[in-house]
Design a protein around this motif. Structure first.
Motif, PDB file in Angstrom:
ATOM      1  N   VAL A   1      37.585   2.646  -4.395  1.00 18.36           N
ATOM      2  CA  VAL A   1      36.209   2.929  -4.811  1.00 18.36           C
ATOM      3  C   VAL A   1      35.237   2.279  -3.831  1.00 18.36           C
ATOM      4  O   VAL A   1      35.360   1.109  -3.502  1.00 18.36           O
ATOM      5  CB  VAL A   1      35.971   2.392  -6.243  1.00 18.36           C
ATOM      6  N   GLU A   2      34.281   3.085  -3.377  1.00 23.02           N
ATOM      7  CA  GLU A   2      33.271   2.571  -2.441  1.00 23.02           C
ATOM      8  C   GLU A   2      31.906   2.554  -3.109  1.00 23.02           C
ATOM      9  O   GLU A   2      31.483   3.544  -3.709  1.00 23.02           O
ATOM     10  CB  GLU A   2      33.224   3.483  -1.197  1.00 23.02           C
ATOM     11  N   GLY A   3      31.220   1.430  -3.014  1.00 19.74           N
ATOM     12  CA  GLY A   3      29.904   1.290  -3.628  1.00 19.74           C
ATOM     13  C   GLY A   3      28.862   2.160  -2.957  1.00 19.74           C
ATOM     14  O   GLY A   3      28.916   2.404  -1.751  1.00 19.74           O
ATOM     15  N   ARG A   4      27.914   2.671  -3.770  1.00 18.97           N
ATOM     16  CA  ARG A   4      26.832   3.497  -3.239  1.00 18.97           C
ATOM     17  C   ARG A   4      25.459   2.942  -3.619  1.00 18.97           C
ATOM     18  O   ARG A   4      24.437   3.567  -3.402  1.00 18.97           O
ATOM     19  CB  ARG A   4      26.949   4.938  -3.784  1.00 18.97           C
ATOM     20  N   GLY A   5      25.435   1.790  -4.272  1.00 20.98           N
ATOM     21  CA  GLY A   5      24.174   1.157  -4.657  1.00 20.98           C
ATOM     22  C   GLY A   5      23.708   1.533  -6.042  1.00 20.98           C
ATOM     23  O   GLY A   5      24.028   2.609  -6.552  1.00 20.98           O
ATOM     24  N   SER A   6      22.963   0.621  -6.681  1.00 17.61           N
ATOM     25  CA  SER A   6      22.359   0.824  -8.010  1.00 17.61           C
ATOM     26  C   SER A   6      23.360   1.245  -9.083  1.00 17.61           C
ATOM     27  O   SER A   6      23.046   2.084  -9.932  1.00 17.61           O
ATOM     28  CB  SER A   6      21.231   1.856  -7.944  1.00 17.61           C
ATOM     29  N   GLY A   7      24.555   0.719  -9.043  1.00 22.68           N
ATOM     30  CA  GLY A   7      25.553   1.001 -10.079  1.00 22.68           C
ATOM     31  C   GLY A   7      26.368   2.257  -9.814  1.00 22.68           C
ATOM     32  O   GLY A   7      27.213   2.634 -10.639  1.00 22.68           O
ATOM     33  N   ASN A   8      26.129   2.928  -8.691  1.00 22.17           N
ATOM     34  CA  ASN A   8      26.890   4.147  -8.370  1.00 22.17           C
ATOM     35  C   ASN A   8      28.026   3.841  -7.401  1.00 22.17           C
ATOM     36  O   ASN A   8      27.908   2.964  -6.554  1.00 22.17           O
ATOM     37  CB  ASN A   8      25.962   5.185  -7.730  1.00 22.17           C
ATOM     38  N   MET A   9      29.118   4.581  -7.564  1.00 18.88           N
ATOM     39  CA  MET A   9      30.281   4.412  -6.693  1.00 18.88           C
ATOM     40  C   MET A   9      30.867   5.777  -6.341  1.00 18.88           C
ATOM     41  O   MET A   9      30.577   6.765  -7.019  1.00 18.88           O
ATOM     42  CB  MET A   9      31.338   3.555  -7.377  1.00 18.88           C
ATOM     43  N   ARG A  10      31.724   5.778  -5.325  1.00 21.25           N
ATOM     44  CA  ARG A  10      32.331   7.038  -4.896  1.00 21.25           C
ATOM     45  C   ARG A  10      33.793   6.797  -4.552  1.00 21.25           C
ATOM     46  O   ARG A  10      34.168   5.721  -4.091  1.00 21.25           O
ATOM     47  CB  ARG A  10      31.596   7.560  -3.672  1.00 21.25           C
ATOM     48  N   ALA A  11      34.636   7.820  -4.812  1.00 13.93           N
ATOM     49  CA  ALA A  11      36.048   7.725  -4.410  1.00 13.93           C
ATOM     50  C   ALA A  11      36.502   9.090  -3.922  1.00 13.93           C
ATOM     51  O   ALA A  11      35.893  10.112  -4.264  1.00 13.93           O
ATOM     52  CB  ALA A  11      36.890   7.269  -5.587  1.00 13.93           C
ATOM     53  N   ARG A  12      37.557   9.099  -3.112  1.00 13.23           N
ATOM     54  CA  ARG A  12      38.122  10.374  -2.643  1.00 13.23           C
ATOM     55  C   ARG A  12      39.574  10.428  -3.080  1.00 13.23           C
ATOM     56  O   ARG A  12      40.331   9.481  -2.874  1.00 13.23           O
ATOM     57  CB  ARG A  12      38.044  10.472  -1.120  1.00 13.23           C
ATOM     58  N   LEU A  13      39.954  11.518  -3.730  1.00 18.51           N
ATOM     59  CA  LEU A  13      41.329  11.672  -4.201  1.00 18.51           C
ATOM     60  C   LEU A  13      41.890  12.994  -3.700  1.00 18.51           C
ATOM     61  O   LEU A  13      41.132  13.949  -3.506  1.00 18.51           O
ATOM     62  CB  LEU A  13      41.361  11.653  -5.731  1.00 18.51           C
ATOM     63  N   PRO A  14      43.212  13.062  -3.494  1.00 18.37           N
ATOM     64  CA  PRO A  14      43.792  14.338  -3.041  1.00 18.37           C
ATOM     65  C   PRO A  14      43.520  15.460  -4.046  1.00 18.37           C
ATOM     66  O   PRO A  14      43.444  15.218  -5.262  1.00 18.37           O
ATOM     67  CB  PRO A  14      45.291  14.031  -2.967  1.00 18.37           C
ATOM     68  N   TYR A  15      43.372  16.650  -3.508  1.00 19.22           N
ATOM     69  CA  TYR A  15      43.106  17.827  -4.335  1.00 19.22           C
ATOM     70  C   TYR A  15      44.185  17.955  -5.428  1.00 19.22           C
ATOM     71  O   TYR A  15      45.368  17.829  -5.164  1.00 19.22           O
ATOM     72  CB  TYR A  15      43.107  19.070  -3.437  1.00 19.22           C
ATOM     73  N   GLY A  16      43.760  18.166  -6.657  1.00 18.04           N
ATOM     74  CA  GLY A  16      44.696  18.352  -7.771  1.00 18.04           C
ATOM     75  C   GLY A  16      45.074  17.073  -8.491  1.00 18.04           C
ATOM     76  O   GLY A  16      45.862  17.109  -9.442  1.00 18.04           O
ATOM     77  N   ALA A  17      44.532  15.934  -8.082  1.00 12.92           N
ATOM     78  CA  ALA A  17      44.843  14.664  -8.756  1.00 12.92           C
ATOM     79  C   ALA A  17      44.313  14.700 -10.189  1.00 12.92           C
ATOM     80  O   ALA A  17      43.298  15.337 -10.479  1.00 12.92           O
ATOM     81  CB  ALA A  17      44.208  13.506  -7.991  1.00 12.92           C
ATOM     82  N   ASP A  18      45.029  14.012 -11.071  1.00 14.34           N
ATOM     83  CA  ASP A  18      44.711  14.057 -12.496  1.00 14.34           C
ATOM     84  C   ASP A  18      43.518  13.140 -12.812  1.00 14.34           C
ATOM     85  O   ASP A  18      43.680  11.990 -13.213  1.00 14.34           O
ATOM     86  CB  ASP A  18      45.960  13.618 -13.291  1.00 14.34           C
ATOM     87  N   ILE A  19      42.320  13.673 -12.648  1.00  5.85           N
ATOM     88  CA  ILE A  19      41.106  12.911 -12.963  1.00  5.85           C
ATOM     89  C   ILE A  19      40.041  13.865 -13.507  1.00  5.85           C
ATOM     90  O   ILE A  19      39.918  14.994 -13.036  1.00  5.85           O
ATOM     91  CB  ILE A  19      40.594  12.118 -11.729  1.00  5.85           C
ATOM     92  N   GLU A  20      39.351  13.423 -14.539  1.00  6.66           N
ATOM     93  CA  GLU A  20      38.342  14.278 -15.185  1.00  6.66           C
ATOM     94  C   GLU A  20      37.047  13.496 -15.389  1.00  6.66           C
ATOM     95  O   GLU A  20      37.056  12.258 -15.361  1.00  6.66           O
ATOM     96  CB  GLU A  20      38.854  14.733 -16.567  1.00  6.66           C
TER      97      GLU A  20
END
Lengths: 85, 238
Positions: B164-183
Protein backbone atom coordinates in the motif's frame (compact mmCIF):
# COMPACT_ATOMS: atom_id res chain seq x y z
CA UNK A 1 12.94 48.41 9.95
CA UNK A 2 14.99 46.55 12.56
CA UNK A 3 12.00 46.12 14.91
CA UNK A 4 9.79 45.21 11.97
CA UNK A 5 12.28 42.48 11.14
CA UNK A 6 12.19 41.22 14.75
CA UNK A 7 8.39 41.31 14.64
CA UNK A 8 8.50 39.24 11.44
CA UNK A 9 10.28 36.44 13.35
CA UNK A 10 7.41 36.28 15.84
CA UNK A 11 4.82 36.29 13.05
CA UNK A 12 6.69 33.59 11.14
CA UNK A 13 7.04 31.40 14.26
CA UNK A 14 3.31 31.64 15.03
CA UNK A 15 2.35 30.96 11.43
CA UNK A 16 4.62 27.90 11.22
CA UNK A 17 3.37 26.45 14.51
CA UNK A 18 -0.36 27.04 14.10
CA UNK A 19 -1.31 27.63 10.46
CA UNK A 20 -1.49 25.47 7.30
CA UNK A 21 1.70 25.03 5.30
CA UNK A 22 0.44 27.02 2.30
CA UNK A 23 -0.26 30.03 4.53
CA UNK A 24 3.17 29.77 6.16
CA UNK A 25 4.71 29.53 2.68
CA UNK A 26 2.84 32.62 1.49
CA UNK A 27 3.90 34.64 4.54
CA UNK A 28 7.52 33.56 4.06
CA UNK A 29 7.38 34.52 0.38
CA UNK A 30 5.97 37.97 1.28
CA UNK A 31 8.72 38.49 3.84
CA UNK A 32 11.34 37.52 1.24
CA UNK A 33 9.86 40.20 -1.03
CA UNK A 34 9.40 42.85 1.67
CA UNK A 35 12.70 42.60 3.54
CA UNK A 36 16.04 43.03 1.85
CA UNK A 37 18.25 39.93 2.08
CA UNK A 38 15.94 38.05 4.43
CA UNK A 39 18.42 35.25 5.29
CA UNK A 40 16.40 34.47 8.40
CA UNK A 41 13.63 33.12 6.19
CA UNK A 42 15.93 30.32 5.06
CA UNK A 43 16.73 29.55 8.68
CA UNK A 44 12.99 29.39 9.49
CA UNK A 45 12.47 27.06 6.52
CA UNK A 46 15.18 24.81 7.93
CA UNK A 47 13.45 24.86 11.33
CA UNK A 48 10.17 23.96 9.62
CA UNK A 49 11.85 20.91 8.12
CA UNK A 50 13.26 19.87 11.49
CA UNK A 51 9.80 20.11 13.05
CA UNK A 52 7.66 18.36 10.48
CA UNK A 53 9.71 16.45 7.94
CA UNK A 54 10.11 12.70 7.57
CA UNK A 55 12.11 10.93 4.85
CA UNK A 56 9.62 9.68 2.26
CA UNK A 57 10.09 8.79 -1.38
CA UNK A 58 7.49 11.35 -2.46
CA UNK A 59 10.11 14.06 -2.03
CA UNK A 60 12.99 11.91 -3.32
CA UNK A 61 13.85 10.84 0.23
CA UNK A 62 14.77 14.39 1.18
CA UNK A 63 13.87 15.84 4.56
CA UNK A 64 14.78 19.38 3.55
CA UNK A 65 12.27 20.16 0.82
CA UNK A 66 11.07 23.44 2.36
CA UNK A 67 14.65 24.55 3.03
CA UNK A 68 15.81 24.02 -0.56
CA UNK A 69 12.63 25.60 -1.95
CA UNK A 70 13.13 28.65 0.29
CA UNK A 71 16.77 28.88 -0.80
CA UNK A 72 15.82 28.86 -4.48
CA UNK A 73 13.04 31.43 -3.92
CA UNK A 74 15.43 33.62 -1.92
CA UNK A 75 18.10 33.60 -4.65
CA UNK A 76 15.46 34.25 -7.32
CA UNK A 77 13.87 37.19 -5.47
CA UNK A 78 17.22 38.77 -4.63
CA UNK A 79 18.29 38.54 -8.29
CA UNK A 80 15.04 40.08 -9.46
CA UNK A 81 15.36 42.83 -6.84
CA UNK A 82 18.93 43.60 -7.97
CA UNK A 83 17.82 43.94 -11.58
CA UNK A 84 14.81 46.09 -10.74
CA UNK A 85 16.49 48.53 -8.36
CA UNK B 1 38.77 40.75 -7.82
CA UNK B 2 37.27 44.09 -6.77
CA UNK B 3 36.48 45.03 -3.15
CA UNK B 4 32.74 44.67 -3.79
CA UNK B 5 33.19 41.20 -5.29
CA UNK B 6 35.41 40.19 -2.37
CA UNK B 7 32.83 41.18 0.24
CA UNK B 8 30.10 39.43 -1.76
CA UNK B 9 32.22 36.28 -1.93
CA UNK B 10 32.82 36.49 1.83
CA UNK B 11 29.07 36.72 2.52
CA UNK B 12 28.41 33.66 0.34
CA UNK B 13 31.19 31.68 2.11
CA UNK B 14 29.95 32.63 5.60
CA UNK B 15 26.39 31.78 4.60
CA UNK B 16 27.56 28.44 3.16
CA UNK B 17 29.46 27.59 6.35
CA UNK B 18 26.39 28.52 8.41
CA UNK B 19 24.15 26.26 6.30
CA UNK B 20 26.73 23.45 6.56
CA UNK B 21 26.75 23.79 10.34
CA UNK B 22 22.95 23.67 10.41
CA UNK B 23 23.01 20.38 8.50
CA UNK B 24 25.77 18.95 10.72
CA UNK B 25 23.94 19.86 13.90
CA UNK B 26 20.45 19.10 12.61
CA UNK B 27 19.92 16.22 15.08
CA UNK B 28 20.75 18.42 18.04
CA UNK B 29 18.83 21.36 16.58
CA UNK B 30 15.72 19.21 16.21
CA UNK B 31 15.54 18.80 19.99
CA UNK B 32 16.08 22.55 20.41
CA UNK B 33 13.30 23.34 17.94
CA UNK B 34 10.90 20.99 19.74
CA UNK B 35 11.97 22.52 23.07
CA UNK B 36 11.06 25.99 21.76
CA UNK B 37 7.86 24.86 20.03
CA UNK B 38 6.46 22.74 22.87
CA UNK B 39 5.35 25.62 25.19
CA UNK B 40 3.75 27.38 22.22
CA UNK B 41 1.80 24.26 21.29
CA UNK B 42 0.75 23.75 24.91
CA UNK B 43 -0.62 27.32 24.99
CA UNK B 44 -2.27 26.74 21.61
CA UNK B 45 -3.94 23.61 22.99
CA UNK B 46 -5.48 25.65 25.83
CA UNK B 47 -6.75 28.37 23.49
CA UNK B 48 -8.15 25.95 20.92
CA UNK B 49 -10.79 24.98 23.50
CA UNK B 50 -11.89 28.59 23.95
CA UNK B 51 -11.95 29.52 20.26
CA UNK B 52 -15.44 28.02 19.99
CA UNK B 53 -16.77 31.11 21.89
CA UNK B 54 -16.03 33.23 18.85
CA UNK B 55 -18.09 31.05 16.53
CA UNK B 56 -21.64 31.67 15.37
CA UNK B 57 -24.70 30.00 16.91
CA UNK B 58 -25.02 27.54 14.01
CA UNK B 59 -21.41 26.43 14.23
CA UNK B 60 -21.80 26.06 18.01
CA UNK B 61 -24.83 23.82 17.51
CA UNK B 62 -22.92 21.76 14.94
CA UNK B 63 -19.93 21.50 17.26
CA UNK B 64 -22.25 20.42 20.08
CA UNK B 65 -23.81 17.75 17.87
CA UNK B 66 -20.38 16.51 16.79
CA UNK B 67 -19.16 16.32 20.37
CA UNK B 68 -22.28 14.41 21.46
CA UNK B 69 -21.67 11.88 18.66
CA UNK B 70 -18.04 11.62 19.71
CA UNK B 71 -19.03 10.95 23.34
CA UNK B 72 -21.47 8.24 22.28
CA UNK B 73 -18.83 6.66 20.03
CA UNK B 74 -16.16 6.76 22.75
CA UNK B 75 -18.53 5.38 25.41
CA UNK B 76 -19.46 2.49 23.14
CA UNK B 77 -15.85 1.86 22.29
CA UNK B 78 -14.62 1.98 25.86
CA UNK B 79 -17.28 -0.49 26.96
CA UNK B 80 -16.20 -2.93 24.23
CA UNK B 81 -12.46 -2.54 24.55
CA UNK B 82 -12.13 -1.68 28.21
CA UNK B 83 -9.41 -4.21 28.83
CA UNK B 84 -7.66 -3.89 25.49
CA UNK B 85 -6.36 -0.38 26.10
CA UNK B 86 -4.70 -0.92 29.45
CA UNK B 87 -1.20 -0.58 28.03
CA UNK B 88 -2.00 2.12 25.54
CA UNK B 89 -1.17 5.73 26.03
CA UNK B 90 -3.52 8.47 25.00
CA UNK B 91 -2.03 11.41 23.16
CA UNK B 92 -3.64 14.59 21.90
CA UNK B 93 -3.00 15.74 18.34
CA UNK B 94 -1.50 19.24 18.14
CA UNK B 95 -0.48 19.33 14.47
CA UNK B 96 -2.30 17.56 11.67
CA UNK B 97 -2.40 17.93 7.89
CA UNK B 98 -2.68 20.41 6.17
CA UNK B 99 -0.58 22.30 8.71
CA UNK B 100 2.41 20.17 7.86
CA UNK B 101 3.50 20.05 4.23
CA UNK B 102 4.88 16.55 4.80
CA UNK B 103 1.53 15.23 6.07
CA UNK B 104 2.90 14.25 9.48
CA UNK B 105 1.11 14.37 12.81
CA UNK B 106 2.60 15.89 15.95
CA UNK B 107 1.06 14.51 19.13
CA UNK B 108 1.48 15.47 22.76
CA UNK B 109 2.39 12.35 24.73
CA UNK B 110 2.11 13.67 28.31
CA UNK B 111 4.92 11.88 30.20
CA UNK B 112 4.11 8.41 28.86
CA UNK B 113 7.01 6.26 27.60
CA UNK B 114 6.88 6.28 23.81
CA UNK B 115 9.58 4.97 21.48
CA UNK B 116 10.36 5.26 17.81
CA UNK B 117 8.45 2.60 15.90
CA UNK B 118 5.46 2.45 18.26
CA UNK B 119 2.10 2.18 16.57
CA UNK B 120 -0.46 4.98 16.56
CA UNK B 121 -4.10 3.97 16.79
CA UNK B 122 -7.48 5.68 16.74
CA UNK B 123 -9.66 3.92 19.29
CA UNK B 124 -8.32 0.43 19.81
CA UNK B 125 -8.75 -1.09 16.40
CA UNK B 126 -7.77 1.41 13.72
CA UNK B 127 -4.06 1.84 13.07
CA UNK B 128 -3.04 5.04 11.30
CA UNK B 129 0.74 5.28 11.58
CA UNK B 130 4.02 4.90 13.45
CA UNK B 131 6.05 7.12 15.75
CA UNK B 132 9.10 8.51 13.96
CA UNK B 133 10.63 10.73 16.62
CA UNK B 134 10.07 11.74 20.25
CA UNK B 135 11.22 15.06 21.73
CA UNK B 136 10.19 17.07 24.80
CA UNK B 137 6.82 15.42 25.34
CA UNK B 138 5.88 15.49 21.67
CA UNK B 139 6.03 12.71 19.08
CA UNK B 140 6.26 13.01 15.31
CA UNK B 141 4.05 10.45 13.61
CA UNK B 142 4.40 9.01 10.10
CA UNK B 143 0.94 8.27 8.76
CA UNK B 144 0.46 5.22 6.55
CA UNK B 145 -1.30 7.58 4.14
CA UNK B 146 1.77 9.83 3.92
CA UNK B 147 2.44 10.55 0.22
CA UNK B 148 4.91 8.00 -1.12
CA UNK B 149 5.12 5.95 2.09
CA UNK B 150 4.79 2.21 1.39
CA UNK B 151 3.90 -0.65 3.76
CA UNK B 152 2.86 -4.29 3.43
CA UNK B 153 -0.64 -5.22 4.56
CA UNK B 154 -3.22 -7.94 3.82
CA UNK B 155 -6.85 -8.00 2.76
CA UNK B 156 -8.79 -9.36 5.75
CA UNK B 157 -11.39 -11.36 3.79
CA UNK B 158 -9.15 -13.10 1.24
CA UNK B 159 -5.73 -12.86 2.90
CA UNK B 160 -4.13 -11.36 -0.22
CA UNK B 161 -0.94 -9.43 0.61
CA UNK B 162 -0.62 -6.00 -0.94
CA UNK B 163 1.84 -3.15 -0.97
CA UNK B 164 0.00 0.00 0.00
CA UNK B 165 1.33 3.41 -1.01
CA UNK B 166 0.18 6.58 0.73
CA UNK B 167 -1.50 9.31 -1.31
CA UNK B 168 -2.07 11.90 1.43
CA UNK B 169 -5.06 12.97 3.57
CA UNK B 170 -5.98 9.40 4.56
CA UNK B 171 -5.95 8.04 0.99
CA UNK B 172 -3.86 5.10 -0.17
CA UNK B 173 -3.29 3.14 -3.36
CA UNK B 174 -2.29 -0.44 -4.21
CA UNK B 175 -1.75 -2.43 -7.40
CA UNK B 176 -2.86 -6.05 -7.63
CA UNK B 177 -2.72 -8.56 -10.50
CA UNK B 178 -5.81 -8.68 -12.68
CA UNK B 179 -8.43 -11.04 -11.21
CA UNK B 180 -7.20 -10.87 -7.60
CA UNK B 181 -9.91 -11.48 -5.02
CA UNK B 182 -10.61 -7.94 -3.79
CA UNK B 183 -13.85 -5.95 -3.69
CA UNK B 184 -15.09 -2.54 -2.67
CA UNK B 185 -15.69 -2.37 1.14
CA UNK B 186 -13.01 -5.01 1.81
CA UNK B 187 -10.94 -4.18 4.86
CA UNK B 188 -7.14 -4.05 4.77
CA UNK B 189 -5.41 -5.03 8.01
CA UNK B 190 -1.93 -5.17 9.47
CA UNK B 191 -0.75 -8.83 9.23
CA UNK B 192 0.95 -8.81 12.66
CA UNK B 193 -1.70 -7.17 14.79
CA UNK B 194 -4.87 -7.57 12.66
CA UNK B 195 -5.65 -3.91 13.28
CA UNK B 196 -7.63 -2.11 10.56
CA UNK B 197 -5.59 0.08 8.24
CA UNK B 198 -8.01 1.08 5.50
CA UNK B 199 -11.14 0.24 3.56
CA UNK B 200 -11.23 -0.41 -0.19
CA UNK B 201 -13.26 2.35 -1.83
CA UNK B 202 -12.61 1.62 -5.50
CA UNK B 203 -11.20 -1.15 -7.70
CA UNK B 204 -10.55 -0.18 -11.31
CA UNK B 205 -9.39 -2.35 -14.20
CA UNK B 206 -8.12 -1.31 -17.61
CA UNK B 207 -8.09 -3.54 -20.68
CA UNK B 208 -4.51 -2.62 -21.52
CA UNK B 209 -3.19 -3.19 -17.99
CA UNK B 210 -2.49 -6.53 -16.31
CA UNK B 211 -2.86 -4.91 -12.89
CA UNK B 212 -5.84 -3.47 -11.05
CA UNK B 213 -5.71 -0.11 -9.29
CA UNK B 214 -7.09 -0.32 -5.77
CA UNK B 215 -7.96 2.88 -3.90
CA UNK B 216 -8.16 2.76 -0.13
CA UNK B 217 -9.17 5.20 2.58
CA UNK B 218 -8.58 5.22 6.33
CA UNK B 219 -11.83 4.80 8.29
CA UNK B 220 -11.15 8.03 10.21
CA UNK B 221 -10.83 11.60 9.01
CA UNK B 222 -7.16 12.46 9.51
CA UNK B 223 -7.87 16.18 9.19
CA UNK B 224 -10.13 16.17 12.26
CA UNK B 225 -8.23 13.87 14.59
CA UNK B 226 -8.28 14.98 18.23
CA UNK B 227 -6.88 12.05 20.23
CA UNK B 228 -4.87 8.96 19.36
CA UNK B 229 -3.46 6.00 21.26
CA UNK B 230 0.18 4.98 21.10
CA UNK B 231 1.07 1.35 21.69
CA UNK B 232 4.32 -0.58 21.57
CA UNK B 233 4.78 -2.96 18.61
CA UNK B 234 5.13 -6.00 20.88
CA UNK B 235 1.87 -5.34 22.71
CA UNK B 236 -0.08 -5.52 19.45
CA UNK B 237 1.32 -8.78 18.09
CA UNK B 238 -1.12 -11.66 18.17
Amino acid sequence: MFFLRIFSYIVLSVVILFFPWWFAGTVLFLFFCFFKKYYEGIFFAFMYDLLFSVPVTHFWGSVHVVFFTALIVFVFIENVRKRLL
Amino acid sequence: MSLHQKSKFRIVVVFGIFIGLLFLLSNMLQSVVFFVASPAWKIGEIFSGYSVILHSKDSLLQENKRLKEQITFLQAESSIHNNADNDSSKASVVVRPPQSLYGTLIVRIKDIPVEKGDYVLVGSNIMIGMVDDVSFGFAKVILFSLPGYTQNFVVQRSGIPLVVEGRGSGNMRARLPYGADIEVHDVVVDPLSSRIIAEVIDVSEEDTDTFMNVLLKTPVNILELQDVYIRAQESLKI
